[in-house]
Design an enzyme around this catalytic site. Structure first.
Site, mmCIF file in Angstrom:
data_model
loop_
_atom_site.group_PDB
_atom_site.id
_atom_site.type_symbol
_atom_site.label_atom_id
_atom_site.label_comp_id
_atom_site.label_asym_id
_atom_site.label_seq_id
_atom_site.Cartn_x
_atom_site.Cartn_y
_atom_site.Cartn_z
ATOM 1 N N SER A 201 0.828 -1.214 0.000
ATOM 2 C CA SER A 201 0.000 0.000 0.000
ATOM 3 C C SER A 201 0.862 1.265 0.000
ATOM 4 O O SER A 201 2.024 1.236 0.413
ATOM 5 C CB SER A 201 -0.887 0.028 1.248
ATOM 6 O OG SER A 201 -1.680 -1.132 1.328
HETATM 7 N N1 SAH Z 1 -0.608 -5.054 4.270
HETATM 8 C C1 SAH Z 1 -0.003 -5.323 2.980
HETATM 9 C C2 SAH Z 1 -0.936 -4.963 1.848
HETATM 10 C C3 SAH Z 1 -0.919 -6.028 0.803
HETATM 11 S S1 SAH Z 1 -2.187 -5.938 -0.390
HETATM 12 C C4 SAH Z 1 1.343 -4.663 2.863
HETATM 13 O O1 SAH Z 1 1.699 -3.870 3.747
HETATM 14 O O2 SAH Z 1 2.070 -4.960 1.919
HETATM 15 C C5 SAH Z 1 -3.465 -6.893 0.374
HETATM 16 C C6 SAH Z 1 -3.198 -8.353 0.575
HETATM 17 O O3 SAH Z 1 -4.419 -8.941 1.004
HETATM 18 C C7 SAH Z 1 -2.761 -9.138 -0.652
HETATM 19 O O4 SAH Z 1 -1.521 -9.734 -0.393
HETATM 20 C C8 SAH Z 1 -3.863 -10.187 -0.830
HETATM 21 O O5 SAH Z 1 -3.392 -11.447 -1.288
HETATM 22 C C9 SAH Z 1 -4.436 -10.284 0.571
HETATM 23 N N2 SAH Z 1 -5.802 -10.806 0.666
HETATM 24 C C10 SAH Z 1 -6.859 -10.617 -0.163
HETATM 25 N N3 SAH Z 1 -7.948 -11.283 0.279
HETATM 26 C C11 SAH Z 1 -7.575 -11.928 1.425
HETATM 27 C C12 SAH Z 1 -8.230 -12.796 2.348
HETATM 28 N N4 SAH Z 1 -9.508 -13.156 2.205
HETATM 29 N N5 SAH Z 1 -7.531 -13.269 3.398
HETATM 30 C C13 SAH Z 1 -6.228 -12.926 3.585
HETATM 31 N N6 SAH Z 1 -5.539 -12.123 2.749
HETATM 32 C C14 SAH Z 1 -6.202 -11.620 1.674
#
Ligand code: SAH
Length: 219
Positions: free
Chosen positions: A64
């Site tokens: 993000s």
């Molecule tokens: N907090 C992260 C943001 C990554 S983007 C950072 O700091 O880099 C959001 C993430 O949520 C992705 O990796 C995606 O695979 C995950 N995601 C999407 N749906 C999900 C679910 N149902 N359970 C767990 N993770 C999920």
């Protein structure tokens, strides 16, 4: 992995930018000053690590924007030793920011490959973050209740299981919508009552159902 004076200088500048964008929680700014964001992405992206932009990570996902991480962290009003559940570990950056703020973090990722990579990185960096491979919609019932819950992918609605796993008096920060997500902070007042506040629109990758990869495909 090296954290040079140049990286530290760029981080300092990034924190000033966060302040200019309305981040006032000194604990958030201090954590962002400490945690090297360039460790959480491919080395080829190093020169972009301290710009306020989302960047690609493995499995077609993104880390993000720093301002989104800062804003969600500020909304959580993190206290020392808060037990925080994060949905969407991704690169692990947001989880490590919360840990650097003094929280104990449990983080779930649905992609097995991302889970594996990020778990390795976090063990190396020694932050208080425990990684889980699973479906964030279900949370982690065996470790509930949580003081705070943060969702870092865009959710179509507030998952009922997550609300159940929040302590009374606890807060959940969650982007809700479809393509364009409205940032919401939900405070659990009792088993049946919540207070909701909204904080404008943000972009996120979608929160998808069911975990992917690992021993059982699409379980
Ligand atoms: N907090 C992260 C943001 C990554 S983007 C950072 O700091 O880099 C959001 C993430 O949520 C992705 O990796 C995606 O695979 C995950 N995601 C999407 N749906 C999900 C679910 N149902 N359970 C767990 N993770 C999920």
């Amino acid at each position: 992995m090296e954290d040079t004076f140049r990286h530290k200088g760029l981080r300092e500048r990034m924190c000033e930018e966060m302040r200019a964008k309305g981040i006032t929680d000194e604990n958030v700014l201090e954590a962002m000053r400490k945690v090297p964001r360039h460790f959480f992405m491919d080395p080829s992206l190093d020169s972009l690590a301290y710009e306020d932009r989302a960047l690609p990570i493995a499995c077609g996902q993104t880390i993000s924007h720093p301002s989104t991480v800062a804003f969600q962290s500020q909304l959580l009003e993190v206290k020392q030793n808060d037990k925080i559940l994060e949905v969407g570990t991704g690169s692990g950056y947001q989880a490590c920011i919360l840990a650097a703020m003094g929280a104990r973090v449990l983080s779930i990722e649905r992609h097995d490959e991302l889970f594996q990579r990020t778990q390795r990185l976090i063990v190396q960096l020694k932050y208080f973050v425990r990684c889980y491979h699973g479906d964030g919609y279900k949370g982690i019932p065996t470790s509930a209740p949580f003081d705070k819950i943060i969702i870092t992918c865009g959710a179509p609605m507030v998952p009922p299981d997550l609300l159940k796993q929040l302590k009374i008096g606890g807060m959940m920060v969650i982007p809700v919508g479809d393509e364009n997500y409205e940032m919401r902070r939900i405070t659990k007042l009792s088993d049946t009552e919540t207070k909701e506040e909204t904080f404008g629109n943000f972009s996120f990758v979608p929160m998808l159902e069911k975990k992917q990869g690992g021993n059982n495909k699409f379980l």
